[in-house]
Write a protein that holds these residues in place. Structure first.
Motif, PDB file in Angstrom:
ATOM      1  N   MET A  16       5.989  37.339 -14.913  1.00 60.15           N
ATOM      2  CA  MET A  16       6.411  35.956 -15.290  1.00 60.15           C
ATOM      3  C   MET A  16       5.240  34.997 -13.784  1.00 60.15           C
ATOM      4  N   SER A  17       4.858  33.708 -13.928  1.00 61.33           N
ATOM      5  CA  SER A  17       4.003  32.895 -14.088  1.00 61.33           C
ATOM      6  C   SER A  17       4.636  32.663 -12.734  1.00 61.33           C
ATOM      7  N   LYS A  18       3.186  32.802 -11.522  1.00 59.05           N
ATOM      8  CA  LYS A  18       3.962  31.997 -10.185  1.00 59.05           C
ATOM      9  C   LYS A  18       3.435  30.587 -10.394  1.00 59.05           C
ATOM     10  N   ILE A  19       3.886  29.405 -11.300  1.00 59.24           N
ATOM     11  CA  ILE A  19       3.734  28.323 -11.686  1.00 59.24           C
ATOM     12  C   ILE A  19       5.084  27.288 -11.411  1.00 59.24           C
ATOM     13  N   PRO A  20       5.487  26.976 -10.520  1.00 58.19           N
ATOM     14  CA  PRO A  20       6.675  26.713 -10.418  1.00 58.19           C
ATOM     15  C   PRO A  20       7.168  25.506 -11.252  1.00 58.19           C
ATOM     16  N   GLN A  21       8.692  25.969 -11.238  1.00 62.16           N
ATOM     17  CA  GLN A  21       9.541  25.034 -12.534  1.00 62.16           C
ATOM     18  C   GLN A  21       8.886  23.847 -12.012  1.00 62.16           C
ATOM     19  N   PRO A  22       9.090  22.717 -13.326  1.00 60.86           N
ATOM     20  CA  PRO A  22       9.071  21.211 -12.610  1.00 60.86           C
ATOM     21  C   PRO A  22      10.282  21.128 -12.110  1.00 60.86           C
ATOM     22  N   ALA A  23      10.533  19.884 -11.515  1.00 56.70           N
ATOM     23  CA  ALA A  23      11.803  19.021 -11.027  1.00 56.70           C
ATOM     24  C   ALA A  23      12.457  18.785 -12.559  1.00 56.70           C
TER      25      ALA A  23
END
Length: 144
Positions: free
Chosen positions: A1-8
């Motif tokens: 999985m990516s380390k990019i946080p999910q947008p709110a």
């Protein structure tokens, strides 16, 4: 999985409820002051938008004039909102009568037409059944 946080995610929009809006409007409506508020002579009536502002004209307008204040100015004193459903045939009949009689009656809107019709029918019923006097308000229901 990516380390990019999910947008709110934005909050879901609530369904429009005209009854709740009308109740909130009538519950928060306050009587209008009898004296106008005086403004200082040095302060301009309208502030000019700043040339360096990054807000759009619509955003500046929204920020400077609250929507609630605008609706209170349009509302006539001591009025209440009602929801009225009409059969299409009756609505079409009202629109046709209004359009054809506008020059003779001076009634220019459907609201004015409905208010006039209610007033005339109430006057007729009061004359016929209550010696021309307004009927008393109905008594509150008694809870047993």
């Amino acid at each position: 999985m990516s380390k990019i946080p999910q947008p709110a995610r934005p909050a879901p929009r609530s369904a429009r409820n005209t009854f709740a809006q009308a109740a909130a409007t009538t519950a928060t409506a306050q009587p209008v002051a009898s004296e106008p508020t005086a403004t200082l002579p040095d302060t301009p009536a309208t502030a000019a938008p700043s040339a360096t502002s990054s807000a759009t004209p619509r955003q500046r307008k929204t920020a400077s004039t609250p929507a609630k204040q605008a609706t209170e100015k349009k509302r006539k004193a001591q009025t209440t909102d009602i929801l009225l459903s009409l059969e299409e045939e009756l609505k079409d009949r009202m629109v046709a009568a209004l359009d054809h009689t506008r020059p003779r009656t001076g009634i220019k809107s459907q609201q004015q037409f409905i208010r006039t019709a209610i007033d005339q029918l109430c006057t007729k019923l009061e004359t016929q059944y209550n010696n021309g006097e307004p009927f008393p308000a109905p008594a509150d229901e008694i809870a047993i």
